[in-house]
Design a protein around this motif. Sequence first.
Motif, PDB file in Angstrom:
ATOM      1  N   ILE A  91       0.851  -1.186   0.000  1.00  0.00           N
ATOM      2  CA  ILE A  91       0.000   0.000   0.000  1.00  0.00           C
ATOM      3  C   ILE A  91       0.893   1.244   0.000  1.00  0.00           C
ATOM      4  O   ILE A  91       1.810   1.351   0.817  1.00  0.00           O
ATOM      5  N   PRO A  92       0.662   2.179  -0.932  1.00  0.00           N
ATOM      6  CA  PRO A  92       1.537   3.351  -1.036  1.00  0.00           C
ATOM      7  C   PRO A  92       1.637   4.127   0.280  1.00  0.00           C
ATOM      8  O   PRO A  92       0.628   4.309   0.989  1.00  0.00           O
ATOM      9  N   LYS A  93       2.837   4.547   0.576  1.00  0.00           N
ATOM     10  CA  LYS A  93       3.108   5.250   1.836  1.00  0.00           C
ATOM     11  C   LYS A  93       2.245   6.497   1.987  1.00  0.00           C
ATOM     12  O   LYS A  93       1.757   6.789   3.082  1.00  0.00           O
ATOM     13  N   GLU A  94       2.028   7.225   0.876  1.00  0.00           N
ATOM     14  CA  GLU A  94       1.241   8.455   0.976  1.00  0.00           C
ATOM     15  C   GLU A  94      -0.229   8.177   1.288  1.00  0.00           C
ATOM     16  O   GLU A  94      -0.941   9.056   1.762  1.00  0.00           O
ATOM     17  N   GLU A  95      -0.675   6.940   1.026  1.00  0.00           N
ATOM     18  CA  GLU A  95      -2.047   6.569   1.376  1.00  0.00           C
ATOM     19  C   GLU A  95      -2.145   6.076   2.812  1.00  0.00           C
ATOM     20  O   GLU A  95      -3.073   6.428   3.540  1.00  0.00           O
ATOM     21  N   ILE A  96      -1.186   5.249   3.196  1.00  0.00           N
ATOM     22  CA  ILE A  96      -1.337   4.568   4.488  1.00  0.00           C
ATOM     23  C   ILE A  96      -0.844   5.392   5.672  1.00  0.00           C
ATOM     24  O   ILE A  96      -1.342   5.230   6.787  1.00  0.00           O
ATOM     25  N   PRO A  98      -1.326   8.622   6.590  1.00  0.00           N
ATOM     26  CA  PRO A  98      -2.368   9.366   7.323  1.00  0.00           C
ATOM     27  C   PRO A  98      -3.296   8.437   8.111  1.00  0.00           C
ATOM     28  O   PRO A  98      -3.721   8.772   9.223  1.00  0.00           O
ATOM     29  N   TRP A  99      -3.584   7.257   7.544  1.00  0.00           N
ATOM     30  CA  TRP A  99      -4.453   6.293   8.222  1.00  0.00           C
ATOM     31  C   TRP A  99      -3.769   5.717   9.461  1.00  0.00           C
ATOM     32  O   TRP A  99      -4.393   5.574  10.507  1.00  0.00           O
ATOM     33  N   MET A 100      -2.481   5.415   9.356  1.00  0.00           N
ATOM     34  CA  MET A 100      -1.746   4.868  10.496  1.00  0.00           C
ATOM     35  C   MET A 100      -1.687   5.882  11.642  1.00  0.00           C
ATOM     36  O   MET A 100      -1.717   5.515  12.813  1.00  0.00           O
ATOM     37  N   LYS A 101      -1.637   7.167  11.299  1.00  0.00           N
ATOM     38  CA  LYS A 101      -1.557   8.204  12.328  1.00  0.00           C
ATOM     39  C   LYS A 101      -2.899   8.424  13.020  1.00  0.00           C
ATOM     40  O   LYS A 101      -2.942   8.835  14.183  1.00  0.00           O
ATOM     41  N   ASP A 102      -3.995   8.156  12.307  1.00  0.00           N
ATOM     42  CA  ASP A 102      -5.321   8.384  12.894  1.00  0.00           C
ATOM     43  C   ASP A 102      -6.335   7.429  12.257  1.00  0.00           C
ATOM     44  O   ASP A 102      -7.241   7.852  11.547  1.00  0.00           O
ATOM     45  N   VAL A 108     -10.291   4.662   4.972  1.00  0.00           N
ATOM     46  CA  VAL A 108      -9.535   3.990   3.916  1.00  0.00           C
ATOM     47  C   VAL A 108     -10.028   4.527   2.579  1.00  0.00           C
ATOM     48  O   VAL A 108     -11.238   4.763   2.424  1.00  0.00           O
ATOM     49  N   PRO A 109      -9.162   4.769   1.582  1.00  0.00           N
ATOM     50  CA  PRO A 109      -9.634   5.236   0.274  1.00  0.00           C
ATOM     51  C   PRO A 109     -10.734   4.337  -0.289  1.00  0.00           C
ATOM     52  O   PRO A 109     -10.592   3.126  -0.350  1.00  0.00           O
ATOM     53  N   SER A 113     -14.013   4.722   7.752  1.00  0.00           N
ATOM     54  CA  SER A 113     -13.196   4.925   8.941  1.00  0.00           C
ATOM     55  C   SER A 113     -13.701   4.021  10.060  1.00  0.00           C
ATOM     56  O   SER A 113     -14.818   3.488  10.010  1.00  0.00           O
ATOM     57  N   TYR A 114     -12.884   3.871  11.073  1.00  0.00           N
ATOM     58  CA  TYR A 114     -13.285   3.097  12.255  1.00  0.00           C
ATOM     59  C   TYR A 114     -14.505   3.760  12.917  1.00  0.00           C
ATOM     60  O   TYR A 114     -15.429   3.091  13.391  1.00  0.00           O
ATOM     61  N   THR A 115     -14.530   5.094  12.934  1.00  0.00           N
ATOM     62  CA  THR A 115     -15.649   5.811  13.533  1.00  0.00           C
ATOM     63  C   THR A 115     -16.954   5.491  12.819  1.00  0.00           C
ATOM     64  O   THR A 115     -17.990   5.267  13.456  1.00  0.00           O
ATOM     65  N   ARG A 116     -16.914   5.465  11.500  1.00  0.00           N
ATOM     66  CA  ARG A 116     -18.123   5.162  10.730  1.00  0.00           C
ATOM     67  C   ARG A 116     -18.583   3.722  10.981  1.00  0.00           C
ATOM     68  O   ARG A 116     -19.773   3.465  11.144  1.00  0.00           O
ATOM     69  N   MET A 117     -17.631   2.780  10.994  1.00  0.00           N
ATOM     70  CA  MET A 117     -18.001   1.405  11.278  1.00  0.00           C
ATOM     71  C   MET A 117     -18.603   1.294  12.676  1.00  0.00           C
ATOM     72  O   MET A 117     -19.620   0.612  12.881  1.00  0.00           O
TER      73      MET A 117
END
Length: 201
Positions: A91-96, A98-102, A108-109, A113-117
């Motif tokens: 998975i491209p670093k520029e995608e993952i 921001p997700w890893m940080k929050d 996920v593109p 999000s975890y909040t939505r789930m």
Amino acid sequence: MDIYLIRHTTPAIAKGICYGQTDLDVTDSFPEEMLRTKAHLPQTVSTVFSSPLQRCRKLAEALFPQYPIHFHDHLKELDCGAWEMQPWDDIPKEEIDPWMKDFVHVAVPNGESYTRMHKRVVDCFEQIQQHPGPAVIVAHGGVLRSILSHITHTPLKESFDAFTLHYGCVVRLYQNGVGFAHEVLYNHSIEGKEWHRPSKN
């Protein structure tokens, strides 16, 4: 009212692959895992709810063949969107990054999000509470963590550390005043550590 949370058995997927709502089958160890899970459940229940994905459906039907199963899309795992079935390390670093940080708030593109789930899971859980017990929910790790976070008021960011849930686990929820408490009845790993992030993180 008791509610039993059950995680599906080991899915047929190599370690290091990102998956969420992909409809994975289960491994050949399913019969053994199912029996281990079954040993920790009550002999009779009132209502059975399940994610419609086959790794949950097969377990629900094997554990409770005499009961109708109520399938709910809201009990599906996190929608991993564009990352479904990709190796985490690809998975491209520029995608993952921001997700890893929050991962709680960043979606996920083309996924969620975890909040939505968490919101859809809690909405479903609150409906399930209206049914007579004992009730059963057969679902996924993310779904069960959402429920446990909800009843214990645990921040979602801390849920992975707070709730280690192995395949086939059983957690009993029981009423404690106006809310629920929980006890882990079975939580044994036969596959070792899961890995749901890039190996370099």
